[in-house]
Design a protein around this motif. Structure first.
Motif, mmCIF file in Angstrom:
data_model
loop_
_atom_site.group_PDB
_atom_site.id
_atom_site.type_symbol
_atom_site.label_atom_id
_atom_site.label_comp_id
_atom_site.label_asym_id
_atom_site.label_seq_id
_atom_site.Cartn_x
_atom_site.Cartn_y
_atom_site.Cartn_z
ATOM 1 N N VAL A 172 -127.622 19.025 -28.732
ATOM 2 C CA VAL A 172 -127.322 18.431 -27.418
ATOM 3 C C VAL A 172 -127.716 16.950 -27.393
ATOM 4 O O VAL A 172 -127.047 16.142 -26.738
ATOM 5 N N ASN A 173 -128.771 16.592 -28.115
ATOM 6 C CA ASN A 173 -129.146 15.172 -28.134
ATOM 7 C C ASN A 173 -127.999 14.306 -28.667
ATOM 8 O O ASN A 173 -127.769 13.195 -28.175
ATOM 9 N N TYR A 174 -127.267 14.827 -29.650
ATOM 10 C CA TYR A 174 -126.079 14.089 -30.117
ATOM 11 C C TYR A 174 -125.012 14.036 -29.029
ATOM 12 O O TYR A 174 -124.298 13.041 -28.882
ATOM 13 N N PHE A 175 -124.903 15.132 -28.262
ATOM 14 C CA PHE A 175 -123.922 15.140 -27.171
ATOM 15 C C PHE A 175 -124.288 14.105 -26.111
ATOM 16 O O PHE A 175 -123.422 13.408 -25.578
ATOM 17 N N ILE A 176 -125.571 13.984 -25.825
ATOM 18 C CA ILE A 176 -126.012 12.997 -24.818
ATOM 19 C C ILE A 176 -125.657 11.581 -25.285
ATOM 20 O O ILE A 176 -125.161 10.759 -24.500
ATOM 21 N N GLU A 177 -125.865 11.324 -26.577
ATOM 22 C CA GLU A 177 -125.483 9.997 -27.131
ATOM 23 C C GLU A 177 -123.995 9.747 -26.940
ATOM 24 O O GLU A 177 -123.568 8.653 -26.576
ATOM 25 N N ALA A 178 -123.191 10.785 -27.190
ATOM 26 C CA ALA A 178 -121.734 10.646 -27.043
ATOM 27 C C ALA A 178 -121.360 10.464 -25.574
ATOM 28 O O ALA A 178 -120.512 9.626 -25.224
ATOM 29 N N LEU A 179 -122.037 11.241 -24.709
ATOM 30 C CA LEU A 179 -121.742 11.182 -23.278
ATOM 31 C C LEU A 179 -122.063 9.794 -22.712
ATOM 32 O O LEU A 179 -121.386 9.305 -21.806
ATOM 33 N N ALA A 180 -123.081 9.175 -23.272
ATOM 34 C CA ALA A 180 -123.483 7.838 -22.801
ATOM 35 C C ALA A 180 -122.335 6.837 -22.968
ATOM 36 O O ALA A 180 -122.185 5.916 -22.160
ATOM 37 N N ARG A 181 -121.505 7.046 -23.974
ATOM 38 C CA ARG A 181 -120.384 6.121 -24.205
ATOM 39 C C ARG A 181 -119.335 6.209 -23.103
ATOM 40 O O ARG A 181 -118.584 5.275 -22.878
ATOM 41 N N ILE A 182 -119.252 7.392 -22.445
ATOM 42 C CA ILE A 182 -118.223 7.550 -21.401
ATOM 43 C C ILE A 182 -118.871 7.758 -20.030
ATOM 44 O O ILE A 182 -118.277 8.337 -19.134
ATOM 45 N N LYS A 183 -120.107 7.284 -19.884
ATOM 46 C CA LYS A 183 -120.839 7.570 -18.636
ATOM 47 C C LYS A 183 -120.149 6.976 -17.413
ATOM 48 O O LYS A 183 -120.299 7.507 -16.308
ATOM 49 N N HIS A 184 -119.380 5.913 -17.591
ATOM 50 C CA HIS A 184 -118.664 5.299 -16.466
ATOM 51 C C HIS A 184 -117.561 6.224 -15.940
ATOM 52 O O HIS A 184 -117.061 6.031 -14.849
ATOM 53 N N ARG A 185 -117.183 7.226 -16.744
ATOM 54 C CA ARG A 185 -116.099 8.125 -16.333
ATOM 55 C C ARG A 185 -116.589 9.369 -15.598
ATOM 56 O O ARG A 185 -115.795 10.109 -15.030
ATOM 57 N N ILE A 186 -117.926 9.637 -15.637
ATOM 58 C CA ILE A 186 -118.443 10.855 -14.988
ATOM 59 C C ILE A 186 -119.355 10.488 -13.815
ATOM 60 O O ILE A 186 -119.842 9.360 -13.727
ATOM 61 N N GLU A 187 -119.575 11.485 -12.953
ATOM 62 C CA GLU A 187 -120.460 11.233 -11.800
ATOM 63 C C GLU A 187 -121.924 11.346 -12.196
ATOM 64 O O GLU A 187 -122.791 10.742 -11.573
ATOM 65 N N GLY A 188 -122.186 12.167 -13.193
ATOM 66 C CA GLY A 188 -123.567 12.360 -13.628
ATOM 67 C C GLY A 188 -123.713 13.677 -14.349
ATOM 68 O O GLY A 188 -122.726 14.289 -14.754
#
Ligand code: 5RP
Length: 219
Positions: A32-48
């Motif tokens: 999941v830590n790798y997923f969080i790193e990936a999610l950080a790249r598209i954080k502008h697209r999600i609410e949280g």
């Protein structure tokens, strides 16, 4: 290729399941830590994100991903989490990191559960990995005896307290042939908060990082 690279492959593949303007449920662990790193790249697209542990909350905040309360944000369209073991019915053993109770809650409150793991986690029969069970401290011995009666060898996880202030018993020697039945049975023992079997609510999709790429398994 290392296990970590395979975990990263699976985590990156999970990004495809994230929809714009939604809140994502986020599990706990090294995959999941790798997923969080990936999610950080598209954080502008999600609410949280809704977090399944204090450790994940810290990582999400460090990436400046807003962390929301499940009571306000749920139900969620997507939950992404790792596993200690997965079978071909996408039933899981989880809780190696001790976050099983909150993981189970967020999984239950999510429409789709995408499990991410490296290929070593796929097994024919669950149970080689000791089954984590979260226990209210005063019930430790009572629950331990009940687990012994069912053929398991419970071992107290040393120097470990869960985010909920409870203990973990890791149960060895279980060959789990009927995961949903065992989960329901253990759920009925007084003093057990949660069992690390995710069989009554299995994953919907398993993304397995392998040397050849990502293998997708669905129910
Ligand atoms: C934490 C978990 C994790 O998902 C599980 O332990 C797998 O961890 P990792 O991704 O580090 O192999 O259930 O409670």
């Amino acid at each position: 290729m290392s296990g970590d690279e395979m975990k990263k492959r699976a985590a990156e593949a999970a990004l495809e399941y994230v929809e714009d303007d939604t809140v994502v449920g986020v599990g706990t662990g090294s995959t999941v830590n790798y997923f969080i790193e990936a999610l950080a790249r598209i954080k502008h697209r999600i609410e949280g994100a809704v977090s399944s542990s204090e450790a994940t909350t810290q990582r999400l905040k460090a990436c400046k991903i807003p962390v929301l309360d499940l009571n306000a944000a749920g139900p969620l369209p997507l939950y992404v989490d790792g596993a200690d073991e997965a079978n071909r019915q996408l039933q899981l053993i989880k809780g190696g990191g001790g976050a099983l109770t909150r993981e189970k809650i967020v999984a239950a409150a999510s429409e789709r559960f995408v499990c991410i793991a490296d290929q070593s986690k796929l097994v024919d029969v669950l149970g080689a990995f000791p089954l984590p069970v979260e226990v209210i401290p005063m019930a430790r011995s009572h629950v331990g005896r009940a687990l012994l009666n069912r053929g398991g060898q419970p071992v107290l996880r040393e120097n470990f307290v869960t985010d909920n202030g409870n203990l973990i018993l890791d149960v060895y020697n279980l060959q789990i042939l009927e995961p949903a039945k065992l989960e329901a049975e253990l759920n009925n023992i007084a003093g057990i908060v949660a069992v690390g079997l995710f069989a009554l609510r299995p994953a919907d999709v398993l993304l397995l990082g392998t040397v050849d790429g990502v293998r997708t398994m669905r129910l």
